[in-house]
Design an enzyme around this catalytic site. Sequence first.
Site, short mmCIF file in Angstrom:
data_model
loop_
_atom_site.label_atom_id
_atom_site.label_comp_id
_atom_site.label_asym_id
_atom_site.label_seq_id
_atom_site.Cartn_x
_atom_site.Cartn_y
_atom_site.Cartn_z
N VAL A 174 0.81 -1.23 0.00
CA VAL A 174 0.00 0.00 0.00
C VAL A 174 0.84 1.27 0.00
CG1 VAL A 174 -1.96 -1.10 1.13
CG2 VAL A 174 -0.21 0.02 2.53
N ASP A 223 10.72 -4.71 8.45
CA ASP A 223 10.15 -5.63 7.46
C ASP A 223 11.27 -6.49 6.90
OD1 ASP A 223 8.92 -6.93 5.37
OD2 ASP A 223 7.95 -5.14 4.55
N CYS A 244 -10.62 6.74 -20.65
CA CYS A 244 -10.22 5.46 -20.05
C CYS A 244 -11.36 4.89 -19.21
CB CYS A 244 -8.96 5.64 -19.19
SG CYS A 244 -8.45 4.15 -18.32
#
EC number: 3.6.-.-
Length: 339
Positions: free
Chosen positions: A40, A66, A275
């Site tokens: 994210v 992490d 689009c």
Amino acid sequence: MASTAFVCAEPEGDALPPSLQNLLDQDSLKWIFVGGKGGVGKTTTSCSLAIQLAAVRESVLLISTDPAHNLSDAFSQKFGKEASKVNGFTNLFAMEIDPSASMQDMVESGDDSGMNGMMQDLAFAIPGIDEAMGFAEVMKHVKSMQFSAIVFDTAPTGHTLRFLSFPSVLEKALGKLSGLSGRFGPMLNQIGSMMGGGLNTSEMFEKLESMREVVTEVNAQFKNPDLTTFVPVMISEFLSLYETERLIQELTQYQIDVHDIVVNQLLYPENDSQCKHCKVRWTQQQKYLKEAYELYGEDFHIVRMPLLSQEVRGTDALKKCLLIEPYKAGQVVDLSASS
């Protein structure tokens, strides 16, 4: 070539400014955690926030917990388990650590006596103690470096919640182990001598007690909203919103402050866009963005970040990826290198 971006229109009814400026203004903050679901934009957010903090603080440390370690990729600079100065800054440092690996280093640095192995087995019999003791070693190391602010780029949500439970796990575990010192210390020393080991258990228990004191202090600081806050990062999708809500509920149980949320990768097609996929995606995002405002709009600073047409890599790009000034409708972010 300049990059282009579809950016978020200004929604109505922001109860609090859609900016992380409040974190820069809160001089007392010591620990800032950035976390959320994988993919994210946690690392980009934590790097950008650390850069902004470095402009107003004496010294800032950015830590990745992490195991994937993306700080090196984000800054295009190699970092390791020791704090290194970020290129282009005099007061911003970064390091990448793995709590479980830190514990393994601590074990390998010990002696090879049978007694040491026995105490390791005793300690490791406590669930979660290996990573938790690694966490304690990291905290002890970090506290000795005297940074004015420390930003954590955390692992995906599940790992982060376990990481935040370490202080409580350690406080209980080390309290139990330290309690064994008075009851069994002399006997264990005798057994160690009989086995030919040179380990002095009193020294081991002193080390455990010292570690417990550090963890107790850190645990108290984590629960103090003047010193600690958590910044969830999410995207405007069902699973990410659901995981963010679960994270906030868990943080509340741990008594960790949270009053900022970053909603990343928002897509807003231009009026003349042909689009169809962009418009469908925009409609989906608006649905969950509205739900996010219904859940958090009154009590949280909700920072909306656009989906950019370039990846954010390198110090120059990270400096331009601001979380301080709210984005305006039609604003274009140029992440290309300055000429």
